[in-house]
Design a protein around this motif. Structure first.
Motif, PDB file in Angstrom:
ATOM      1  N   UNK A  80     -43.134 -67.882  31.659  1.00  0.00           N
ATOM      2  CA  UNK A  80     -42.277 -67.217  32.631  1.00  0.00           C
ATOM      3  C   UNK A  80     -40.986 -68.017  32.795  1.00  0.00           C
ATOM      4  N   UNK A  81     -39.838 -67.337  32.670  1.00  0.00           N
ATOM      5  CA  UNK A  81     -38.567 -67.970  32.978  1.00  0.00           C
ATOM      6  C   UNK A  81     -38.373 -67.907  34.476  1.00  0.00           C
ATOM      7  N   UNK A  82     -37.810 -68.961  35.053  1.00  0.00           N
ATOM      8  CA  UNK A  82     -37.693 -68.912  36.504  1.00  0.00           C
ATOM      9  C   UNK A  82     -36.403 -69.507  37.036  1.00  0.00           C
ATOM     10  N   UNK A  83     -36.041 -69.005  38.198  1.00  0.00           N
ATOM     11  CA  UNK A  83     -34.973 -69.573  39.007  1.00  0.00           C
ATOM     12  C   UNK A  83     -35.664 -70.434  40.059  1.00  0.00           C
ATOM     13  N   UNK A  84     -35.373 -71.721  40.042  1.00  0.00           N
ATOM     14  CA  UNK A  84     -36.021 -72.646  40.966  1.00  0.00           C
ATOM     15  C   UNK A  84     -35.293 -72.688  42.305  1.00  0.00           C
ATOM     16  N   UNK A  85     -36.066 -72.981  43.336  1.00  0.00           N
ATOM     17  CA  UNK A  85     -35.543 -73.218  44.683  1.00  0.00           C
ATOM     18  C   UNK A  85     -34.608 -72.115  45.178  1.00  0.00           C
ATOM     19  N   UNK A 131     -31.397 -58.252  37.640  1.00  0.00           N
ATOM     20  CA  UNK A 131     -32.107 -59.484  37.993  1.00  0.00           C
ATOM     21  C   UNK A 131     -32.048 -59.718  39.501  1.00  0.00           C
ATOM     22  N   UNK A 132     -30.919 -59.387  40.112  1.00  0.00           N
ATOM     23  CA  UNK A 132     -30.762 -59.534  41.564  1.00  0.00           C
ATOM     24  C   UNK A 132     -31.788 -58.687  42.307  1.00  0.00           C
ATOM     25  N   UNK A 133     -31.967 -57.451  41.874  1.00  0.00           N
ATOM     26  CA  UNK A 133     -32.931 -56.571  42.527  1.00  0.00           C
ATOM     27  C   UNK A 133     -34.348 -57.121  42.470  1.00  0.00           C
ATOM     28  N   UNK A 134     -34.749 -57.618  41.297  1.00  0.00           N
ATOM     29  CA  UNK A 134     -36.089 -58.184  41.153  1.00  0.00           C
ATOM     30  C   UNK A 134     -36.226 -59.483  41.940  1.00  0.00           C
ATOM     31  N   UNK A 135     -35.169 -60.281  41.972  1.00  0.00           N
ATOM     32  CA  UNK A 135     -35.199 -61.528  42.736  1.00  0.00           C
ATOM     33  C   UNK A 135     -35.373 -61.240  44.224  1.00  0.00           C
ATOM     34  N   UNK A 149     -38.630 -68.032  41.546  1.00  0.00           N
ATOM     35  CA  UNK A 149     -38.690 -66.613  41.211  1.00  0.00           C
ATOM     36  C   UNK A 149     -38.872 -66.516  39.701  1.00  0.00           C
ATOM     37  N   UNK A 150     -39.914 -65.791  39.264  1.00  0.00           N
ATOM     38  CA  UNK A 150     -40.255 -65.771  37.848  1.00  0.00           C
ATOM     39  C   UNK A 150     -40.068 -64.424  37.178  1.00  0.00           C
TER      40      UNK A 150
END
Length: 169
Positions: A80-85, A131-135, A149-150
């Protein structure tokens, strides 16, 4: 005998990493071992972007217009690619977190081979608004004020477009 070979290999690796660091310093990269930086170099070379080595900015920018920014996500096959914090709350921190997505013209998600970790299998281009919507959806469902967020390869395949695919058999 095997320990001697092992130590020789380790010494050679250290020598090569030090050489890579010396080269990186020549182009303003103070820490070649910064998490994710080598993978970002590999992705940017394939996509033809200019690397931004600062941790406080996007990952890369357009070669002809540095105001056009791109963010990279990556993982190994099956990961999974993720945005941390990413902040759910307070609202001003959430807006700051979401800006990490909206500042970009495109988000690129690279899948690296598990058995060849510096070789890319596929890269997906994902529109920032998608990506914003899923985040936002993931943050809203989180019980924590700060979350990772993955995004899976399957999600990226459904919501993005392939811009690079390895052709090896």
């Amino acid at each position: 005998m095997i320990e001697d070979l092992r130590q020789k290999v380790i010494s050679e690796i250290i020598k090569l990493v030090r050489k890579a660091q010396m080269l990186a310093l020549k182009i303003g990269m103070p820490n070649i071992l910064q998490p994710g930086l080598v993978k970002e170099m590999i992705i940017s070379e394939i996509l033809g972007h200019n690397l931004i080595s600062s941790k406080r900015d996007a990952d890369t920018c357009d070669k002809n217009d540095s105001s056009i920014k791109y963010e990279y996500l990556s993982c190994y096959e099956g990961g999974t690619g993720q945005l941390d914090r990413m902040f759910k709350n307070p609202p001003e921190k959430r807006a700051e977190s979401l800006y990490r997505i909206t500042r970009n013209k495109m988000i690129y998600f690279a899948i690296f081979y598990k058995n060849d970790p510096l070789k890319i299998k596929v890269i997906y281009a994902i529109k920032p608004q998608v990506l914003l919507g899923e985040t936002k959806r993931q943050l809203d469902r989180s019980g924590n004020d700060i979350s990772h967020v993955g995004f899976s390869e399957e999600w990226s395949e459904k919501n993005g477009e392939i811009v690079y695919k390895d052709t090896r058999k």
